[in-house]
Motif scaffolding. Structure first.
Motif, PDB file in Angstrom:
ATOM      1  N   UNK A  48     -12.649 -30.218  31.916  1.00  0.00           N
ATOM      2  CA  UNK A  48     -13.011 -29.679  33.332  1.00  0.00           C
ATOM      3  C   UNK A  48     -11.603 -29.749  34.150  1.00  0.00           C
ATOM      4  N   UNK A  49     -10.599 -30.691  33.780  1.00  0.00           N
ATOM      5  CA  UNK A  49      -9.299 -30.706  34.600  1.00  0.00           C
ATOM      6  C   UNK A  49      -8.642 -29.251  34.279  1.00  0.00           C
ATOM      7  N   UNK A  50      -8.873 -28.752  33.168  1.00  0.00           N
ATOM      8  CA  UNK A  50      -8.161 -27.548  32.747  1.00  0.00           C
ATOM      9  C   UNK A  50      -8.891 -26.444  33.156  1.00  0.00           C
ATOM     10  N   UNK A  51     -10.550 -26.246  33.321  1.00  0.00           N
ATOM     11  CA  UNK A  51     -10.954 -25.058  33.608  1.00  0.00           C
ATOM     12  C   UNK A  51     -11.272 -25.064  35.192  1.00  0.00           C
ATOM     13  N   UNK A  52     -10.857 -26.290  36.030  1.00  0.00           N
ATOM     14  CA  UNK A  52     -10.886 -26.062  37.288  1.00  0.00           C
ATOM     15  C   UNK A  52      -9.600 -25.303  37.735  1.00  0.00           C
ATOM     16  N   UNK A  53      -8.559 -25.185  36.980  1.00  0.00           N
ATOM     17  CA  UNK A  53      -7.569 -24.385  37.274  1.00  0.00           C
ATOM     18  C   UNK A  53      -7.646 -22.917  36.843  1.00  0.00           C
ATOM     19  N   UNK A  54      -8.068 -23.009  35.608  1.00  0.00           N
ATOM     20  CA  UNK A  54      -8.668 -21.625  34.773  1.00  0.00           C
ATOM     21  C   UNK A  54      -9.435 -20.540  35.503  1.00  0.00           C
ATOM     22  N   UNK A  55     -10.707 -21.199  35.807  1.00  0.00           N
ATOM     23  CA  UNK A  55     -11.677 -20.379  36.338  1.00  0.00           C
ATOM     24  C   UNK A  55     -11.527 -19.565  37.513  1.00  0.00           C
ATOM     25  N   UNK A  56     -11.066 -20.176  38.596  1.00  0.00           N
ATOM     26  CA  UNK A  56     -10.658 -19.420  39.659  1.00  0.00           C
ATOM     27  C   UNK A  56     -10.027 -18.342  39.572  1.00  0.00           C
TER      28      UNK A  56
END
Length: 213
Positions: A48-56
């Motif tokens: 979740x920590x990584x995808x919070x940066x990736x998905x936007x």
């Protein structure tokens, strides 16, 4: 675990958490597939920590491909095995665009044909995204199923098939969430928290652990 104890076991878990869900964060089926692919040998918190940066920035197959390997790695480098996961994710995005119109397929065979997507990942997507009664056996479910006697097995596939036979149909869609959360927070690996467990009375594990003094 006695067959007569299985229904009250799940009824108790349901009463405590009527609408369980994955702890991975996502807003689309593709985001879910991406998060689950990245979660192998990693924690949901870390993913979740990584995808919070990736998905936007990139949350579709086209946008992930546009990033390329090196830029994608920058977003997910905090996750274990991130270089190979980036390669698998990019290859998966190409297949989704070339063979599935950019959509995540709804069959096990098509999902398991995607790079980095094994049986467990396919089961998660089929269950969480499409509501199918599949059983994604991770380390938590494997441990809980064996420790409680609910569905003993020597490997994840044996446990999965045993669970599909033993879990009452009314609980099957949500069962893997209840078992994962139970294993993550109560029936933990090193020493189960039996004194906190609402389903201890149905469990074959002995001796039950006592609270620390």
């Amino acid at each position: 675990m006695r067959a007569s104890d299985i229904e009250p076991f799940f009824a108790t878990l349901k009463a405590a958490n009527p609408e369980p869900n994955t702890e991975l964060e996502y807003t689309s089926v593709f985001e879910l597939l991406t998060a689950v692919l990245l979660s192998a040998q990693a924690t949901d918190v870390g993913v979740n920590k990584a995808t919070r940066r990736l998905f936007p920035v990139a949350n579709t197959p086209q946008k992930i491909l546009a990033l390329g390997h090196d830029r994608l790695c920058e977003y997910i480098k905090t996750i274990g095995l991130y270089r190979s996961k980036a390669k698998h994710l990019l290859e998966t995005c190409r297949i989704l665009l070339e063979q599935h119109g950019g959509q995540v397929p709804r069959t096990r065979e098509a999902l398991e044909a995607l790079p980095g997507v094994g049986r467990k990942t396919a089961n998660v997507v089929l269950n969480v995204a499409f509501g199918e009664p599949t059983m994604a056996v991770d380390t938590h479910i494997f441990r809980v199923s064996n420790r409680t006697g609910l569905a003993p097995g020597k490997n994840p596939l044996q446990v999965e098939l045993a669970l599909l036979r033993r879990v009452p149909p009314a609980y099957l869609v949500d069962a893997h969430h209840w078992l994962i959360l139970h294993g993550r927070y109560v029936c933990v690996a090193r020493k189960p928290l039996c004194w906190k467990c609402h389903v201890a009375r149905y469990c074959d594990f002995t001796p039950k652990t006592l609270p620390p003094t």
